[in-house]
Motif scaffolding. Sequence first.
Motif, PDB file in Angstrom:
ATOM      1  N   ALA A 115      -2.715   7.947   3.041  1.00 38.15           N
ATOM      2  CA  ALA A 115      -3.976   8.657   3.269  1.00 38.15           C
ATOM      3  C   ALA A 115      -4.221   8.896   4.754  1.00 38.15           C
ATOM      4  N   SER A 116      -3.652   8.027   5.614  1.00 42.44           N
ATOM      5  CA  SER A 116      -3.848   8.201   7.057  1.00 42.44           C
ATOM      6  C   SER A 116      -2.896   9.237   7.645  1.00 42.44           C
ATOM      7  N   GLY A 117      -2.009   9.802   6.811  1.00 47.23           N
ATOM      8  CA  GLY A 117      -1.098  10.843   7.285  1.00 47.23           C
ATOM      9  C   GLY A 117       0.240  10.337   7.769  1.00 47.23           C
ATOM     10  N   GLU A 118       0.522   9.027   7.670  1.00 50.22           N
ATOM     11  CA  GLU A 118       1.809   8.493   8.121  1.00 50.22           C
ATOM     12  C   GLU A 118       2.883   8.819   7.097  1.00 50.22           C
ATOM     13  N   LYS A 119       3.986   9.419   7.575  1.00 53.37           N
ATOM     14  CA  LYS A 119       5.036   9.902   6.692  1.00 53.37           C
ATOM     15  C   LYS A 119       6.163   8.875   6.583  1.00 53.37           C
ATOM     16  N   LEU A 120       6.663   8.710   5.374  1.00 57.26           N
ATOM     17  CA  LEU A 120       7.775   7.806   5.101  1.00 57.26           C
ATOM     18  C   LEU A 120       8.739   8.512   4.167  1.00 57.26           C
ATOM     19  N   ILE A 121       9.990   8.040   4.185  1.00 64.24           N
ATOM     20  CA  ILE A 121      11.000   8.589   3.281  1.00 64.24           C
ATOM     21  C   ILE A 121      12.046   7.515   3.047  1.00 64.24           C
ATOM     22  N   PHE A 122      12.537   7.429   1.809  1.00 59.03           N
ATOM     23  CA  PHE A 122      13.610   6.504   1.483  1.00 59.03           C
ATOM     24  C   PHE A 122      14.941   7.170   1.811  1.00 59.03           C
ATOM     25  N   ASP A 123      15.846   6.404   2.398  1.00 60.40           N
ATOM     26  CA  ASP A 123      17.175   6.955   2.669  1.00 60.40           C
ATOM     27  C   ASP A 123      18.041   6.871   1.417  1.00 60.40           C
ATOM     28  N   ALA A 124      19.329   7.178   1.559  1.00 57.98           N
ATOM     29  CA  ALA A 124      20.222   7.199   0.402  1.00 57.98           C
ATOM     30  C   ALA A 124      20.362   5.837  -0.247  1.00 57.98           C
ATOM     31  N   ASN A 125      20.069   4.765   0.485  1.00 63.69           N
ATOM     32  CA  ASN A 125      20.154   3.409  -0.062  1.00 63.69           C
ATOM     33  C   ASN A 125      18.821   2.899  -0.581  1.00 63.69           C
ATOM     34  N   GLY A 126      17.807   3.750  -0.522  1.00 65.98           N
ATOM     35  CA  GLY A 126      16.498   3.327  -0.997  1.00 65.98           C
ATOM     36  C   GLY A 126      15.715   2.518   0.010  1.00 65.98           C
ATOM     37  N   ASP A 127      16.131   2.540   1.287  1.00 67.15           N
ATOM     38  CA  ASP A 127      15.470   1.763   2.335  1.00 67.15           C
ATOM     39  C   ASP A 127      14.547   2.655   3.149  1.00 67.15           C
ATOM     40  N   ALA A 128      13.481   2.047   3.657  1.00 61.14           N
ATOM     41  CA  ALA A 128      12.537   2.745   4.518  1.00 61.14           C
ATOM     42  C   ALA A 128      12.986   2.638   5.970  1.00 61.14           C
ATOM     43  N   PRO A 129      12.381   3.408   6.876  1.00 59.11           N
ATOM     44  CA  PRO A 129      12.746   3.309   8.296  1.00 59.11           C
ATOM     45  C   PRO A 129      12.622   1.874   8.812  1.00 59.11           C
ATOM     46  N   ALA A 130      13.606   1.479   9.637  1.00 62.88           N
ATOM     47  CA  ALA A 130      13.698   0.087  10.091  1.00 62.88           C
ATOM     48  C   ALA A 130      13.045  -0.086  11.448  1.00 62.88           C
ATOM     49  N   TYR A 164       0.837  -1.206   0.000  1.00 67.76           N
ATOM     50  CA  TYR A 164       0.000   0.000   0.000  1.00 67.76           C
ATOM     51  C   TYR A 164       0.871   1.254   0.000  1.00 67.76           C
ATOM     52  N   ALA A 165       1.940   1.242   0.861  1.00 67.49           N
ATOM     53  CA  ALA A 165       2.841   2.394   0.929  1.00 67.49           C
ATOM     54  C   ALA A 165       3.652   2.551  -0.345  1.00 67.49           C
ATOM     55  N   ALA A 166       4.008   1.431  -1.010  1.00 66.97           N
ATOM     56  CA  ALA A 166       4.777   1.499  -2.250  1.00 66.97           C
ATOM     57  C   ALA A 166       3.996   2.231  -3.340  1.00 66.97           C
ATOM     58  N   VAL A 167       2.686   1.983  -3.435  1.00 63.55           N
ATOM     59  CA  VAL A 167       1.849   2.672  -4.410  1.00 63.55           C
ATOM     60  C   VAL A 167       1.836   4.172  -4.128  1.00 63.55           C
ATOM     61  N   TYR A 168       1.731   4.524  -2.841  1.00 68.51           N
ATOM     62  CA  TYR A 168       1.722   5.942  -2.482  1.00 68.51           C
ATOM     63  C   TYR A 168       3.065   6.607  -2.776  1.00 68.51           C
ATOM     64  N   ALA A 169       4.174   5.869  -2.646  1.00 66.80           N
ATOM     65  CA  ALA A 169       5.483   6.433  -2.976  1.00 66.80           C
ATOM     66  C   ALA A 169       5.548   6.804  -4.448  1.00 66.80           C
ATOM     67  N   LEU A 170       5.059   5.893  -5.305  1.00 69.17           N
ATOM     68  CA  LEU A 170       5.033   6.190  -6.741  1.00 69.17           C
ATOM     69  C   LEU A 170       4.085   7.355  -7.048  1.00 69.17           C
ATOM     70  N   GLN A 197      12.634  11.707  -1.427  1.00 66.33           N
ATOM     71  CA  GLN A 197      11.371  12.445  -1.531  1.00 66.33           C
ATOM     72  C   GLN A 197      10.406  11.937  -0.477  1.00 66.33           C
ATOM     73  N   PRO A 198      10.085  12.697   0.565  1.00 65.24           N
ATOM     74  CA  PRO A 198       9.144  12.212   1.581  1.00 65.24           C
ATOM     75  C   PRO A 198       7.739  12.076   1.000  1.00 65.24           C
ATOM     76  N   PHE A 199       7.012  11.123   1.535  1.00 64.41           N
ATOM     77  CA  PHE A 199       5.628  10.928   1.093  1.00 64.41           C
ATOM     78  C   PHE A 199       4.811  10.452   2.281  1.00 64.41           C
ATOM     79  N   GLN A 200       3.501  10.496   2.147  1.00 66.99           N
ATOM     80  CA  GLN A 200       2.636  10.044   3.223  1.00 66.99           C
ATOM     81  C   GLN A 200       1.416   9.350   2.645  1.00 66.99           C
TER      82      GLN A 200
END
Length: 791
Positions: A380-395, A329-335, A375-378
């Motif tokens: 629909a529920s407002g939860e924010k995510l961002i890919f780091d320099a390696n393309g990984d999400a928060p662990a 679900y989050a991957a679709v929102y990133a795109l 590029q940060p993204f969020q």
Amino acid sequence: MVFAIEEINQSSSLLPNITLGFHISDSCISENRAVKRTLELLSGKNGPVPGYRCPNHPPLAGIVGETFSTLSVPMARILGVLHYPQISHSSVLSTLSDKRLFPSFFRTVPGNTFQNIALARLMGYFSWTWMGMIISDTESGLKGGQDMKRQIEGNGGCVAFMEKIHLLHSQVKVLRLVQMIKNHSASVIIVHSEEVNIKLFLETLHQLNVRDKVWVYSANFIMASGLFGKQVWRILNGSLGLAPYTGNMPGFEEFLHHLHPSTSPDDIFMKHFWEQAFHCRWPQTNDTQSFSKEAQGENSVFCSRDQRLDKQAMSLFELDDLSYTYHAYAAVYALAHSLHTLISCTPGQGPFVNRTCANINDIRSWQILHYMKNQPFQTASGEKLIFDANGDAPATYLILNVQISPDEEFQLIKVGKLDPKASEGNNVHVSKDTIRWKDGSSKVPLSVCSESCPPGYRKAAREGQPLCCFDCVPCSQGEISNGNDTARCQKCPDEEWSNERNDECIKKVVEFLSYEELLGLTLAITAGLLSFLTASVLCVFIKYRDTPIVKANNRGLSYLLLIALMCCFLCSFIFIGRPRKLTCMLRQMVFGIIFTLSVSSILAKTIIVVIAFKATNPNSSARKWIGSTTPSCTVIFCSLVQVCICCIWLIQSPPFPEFNMKSDFRKIIFECNEGHTVFFYCMLGYMGLLATVSFVVAFLSRNLPGSFNEAKLITFSMLVFVSVWISFIPAYLSTRGKYMVAVEVFAILCSSAGLLGCIFFPKCYIILLRPDRNTRQHLVGKDKLGHKKGE
């Protein structure tokens, strides 16, 4: 993914006036099929045409997938060359973070690197140090297993074994693995594999009734109730697992509840799912023919358009663990956010050549890739995510606990959270009371190769075995360990010593010969009594100074000897009590000089006896030595030699008080350091020389005539004196501390008492009890008296 796309298409703030579509391809867990499907998506053709794109095909914004790391790797190599964004929702292989190899790969799920740290810290949180590992026989499994083993061993744990498993392994090989695990001492087993690879393994565990192990699953394993039968889940009851953090997806369950084949006529999966859920047969069309053969064979009842998903049918979606669902679900929102930023570009302020923006009608893959990086993204529920320099999400990981209720109901309970990037001590949060282990209790199972070493013991590694296998060895005396599983014992400071349990250093007892203890008090009382006795003898001699027995053999020497003996007894008090600088300097000097004075007086008395009997002949040359000069010179000269020795001792190396911590490690000996011991032995040697000379002279003159021959008394007294001090030397050298001082005081008292008793007690006996014998005639003897009369 479909839910996310529909949600975005209905949004007025995200990609307005833009409609997202999707195309789904099944890789069938095959690398060849994954590569083929990827090329088909890129070319827009039914067959793979590398480097070719059909111009009539809608723009391809990016690819969501693959589920398995082994399939994502070949896909990412192709997509990286062509700069197409790829976002995986569950591929965790750490190699995929290398942007040199996979420049266009992203993932919303944490990579293996973070998972390995998380699992290692989870093992440490429950104090599990002895565990086995089962890894998938794939590149992801092998590399992840090695990394995880390194992390566990770095945290002080040991991996007892690491075995590979794969869905293509034979049943014989799986059976051998299960038998090994059943008989192994490790009670905690880590499973680092996808669920498809361990299905046969879990079924074999059930067949062999292996129920005493605690299973811990990595995030690669999706724990869903429908994967295995109820009997297999009984084996997994009480197990723990990691799952990537799951955010909120509001409206998702309502979306599932309102699904219906009639509302999704183009969904090739929906009719097949409906037939399985309601055990019916959907009216056939050419498009669904292949999906309905199974239903036709089992059911002859047609599905009704009025059927709706009830609670029982909803359980087929397995909503217990939505971790990978959420990350898809989050991957679709990133795109979607990357596309939104792309089309929101202000002309003349773009990030590309000459500050241009992308052309909405001709979007290039590398342009979308540019906006995805950092590029940060969020959602629909407002939860924010961002890919780091390696393309990984928060662990961040959730800790899940499999619980099977008595009525066989499967439950996946969230019991904690683990953040490997948090500071040490704050990275693991677990509600232990919520966890239910195999036996239904909340007590954490034990998994160690060796029992924990209590305080007072240290770990001693067993030769040829891992570090977690050890023996508990008691700490040596003077060393402690005040914690569990201490690798080495800590030596106590010099002023401290270990207690009986060797878990604490305590102050050493300061030892010296004191008046407060029985030994010191006894010696002090004895010295006082003997001094009083000597003073009493002196008073007797002074009172009866005109009697023949007192006048015989130089009355002055007798007084001097008695005073010297009294001082000998009194000098014992200098040895008893807390050592001080003055007492340390005086006690050996005073002892040596006074004893030399005593022995010199005895030597002078012996010489006077010999001279007196040799000078009875009027023509004898010995008559010139009769008088007070000879004994005085003898006493003064002999004493002066000892005084010189003592003075040189004081000048060269004076004694001083010190705390001796080496002679006895259990206590501190407060003693007088004698400086150069050669002076001490010179002093004793000189005193012994005088005593020996006195003994020899007295022995040679023991047969002189007379009823009362003092030479015999001196001979016997010197024999006692020399015997005491010869015995003193080995006794003195073999003792330490207060007992060494006590031995010297005892020798002083015994030798002095020997001189007093042997020389003066016989005389006091005659003076006080046999006054009839205190006459000149009795002392000289009848024969000698008659001879004199005849002369």
